[in-house]
Scaffold this motif. Sequence first.
Motif, PDB file in Angstrom:
ATOM      1  N   ASN A   4      45.377  36.060  31.555  1.00 36.73           N
ATOM      2  CA  ASN A   4      44.718  37.271  31.054  1.00 36.73           C
ATOM      3  C   ASN A   4      45.145  37.627  29.639  1.00 36.73           C
ATOM      4  O   ASN A   4      44.530  38.505  29.016  1.00 36.73           O
ATOM      5  N   LEU A   7      42.355  37.225  27.214  1.00 37.67           N
ATOM      6  CA  LEU A   7      41.387  38.316  27.326  1.00 37.67           C
ATOM      7  C   LEU A   7      41.854  39.525  26.526  1.00 37.67           C
ATOM      8  O   LEU A   7      41.069  40.126  25.776  1.00 37.67           O
ATOM      9  N   ARG A  29      35.601  44.471  28.847  1.00 36.18           N
ATOM     10  CA  ARG A  29      36.739  44.175  29.718  1.00 36.18           C
ATOM     11  C   ARG A  29      36.280  43.994  31.168  1.00 36.18           C
ATOM     12  O   ARG A  29      36.682  43.060  31.857  1.00 36.18           O
ATOM     13  N   LYS A  33      36.643  40.518  33.156  1.00 31.76           N
ATOM     14  CA  LYS A  33      37.548  40.483  34.310  1.00 31.76           C
ATOM     15  C   LYS A  33      36.828  39.967  35.550  1.00 31.76           C
ATOM     16  O   LYS A  33      37.392  39.199  36.335  1.00 31.76           O
TER      17      LYS A  33
END
Length: 297
Positions: A4, A7, A29, A33
């Motif tokens: 992550n 990200l 986001r 996700k």
Amino acid sequence: MIDNDLLEDYLHFLKIERGLSINTIKSYRQDLKHFISYLNINSVNNFELLDEDTILNYMKHMNENNLSRNSIIRSVSTLRKFSKYLVQFKYIDDDFMSKVDTPKRAQHLPAVLTTEEVDKLLAVPDTSNKYGIRDRAIFEVMYATGLRVSELVHLKLEDLHLNVGLIQTLGKGNKERIIPIGDVASKWINIYLNHSRSILLKNRRSPFLFLNAHGSGLSRQSIWQKIKKYVSLAGIKKNVTPHTLRHSFATHILENGADLRIVQDLLGHSDISTTQIYTHISNHRLSEVYDKYHPEI
């Protein structure tokens, strides 16, 4: 598993370099996700492994989980930007979104009146006076022929061939077409001609069929205002415009067995794909009726 951290780096990039709003970044986001969660569940542990098939399977997954068309479109857009970022900063070599087409937005079905609502609307004008007779004749013609409002306001006396049940009009691209007009609409045109038009004309001359209080042709805006006024008086809650009567005309004759090609000719569509929207409306209405009246087992 997918890390992550990448990200978060991307979201930080959007905030600092792109200056996107908090809400926009929040949306990115959420989309990413969900995507990463899907990859982890399916044992895809590296962005380098992504390809067109992975994305198409993910789109299918979203569809099977009843995400709306607009949500899927937004998610694909998010992935497209994310993929470009990964290529730009050398995290991956190939843009995994390059061969993926964005889904088309769902086509919104135009509002259509039921036959009962049409009857209500037609009954509203006060036909004891010249304006009510004119307005009743206007609505009858619109519903009986599917004329565009621009075609209606340019309708001339010479375009009427009521003795053979036809009218002619000049549509888009200056294409002339001949349209059947039923007995009821013909009757109201004759009532209007015999009891209203000469009074509205006030000893003037005008080639146009439908006239305003000054003896001139009506405008498109005036037709729109009349529709809104009478729809309100009829107690119809739908958003109705002059085009709604055209939609209703097409839908109702299809529901009563008319061939799609005939409807295309009546409406003056150059491409039958434009006419096909009315088959979707009919199917949608059929589903609504079924759901409303079919007993659950």
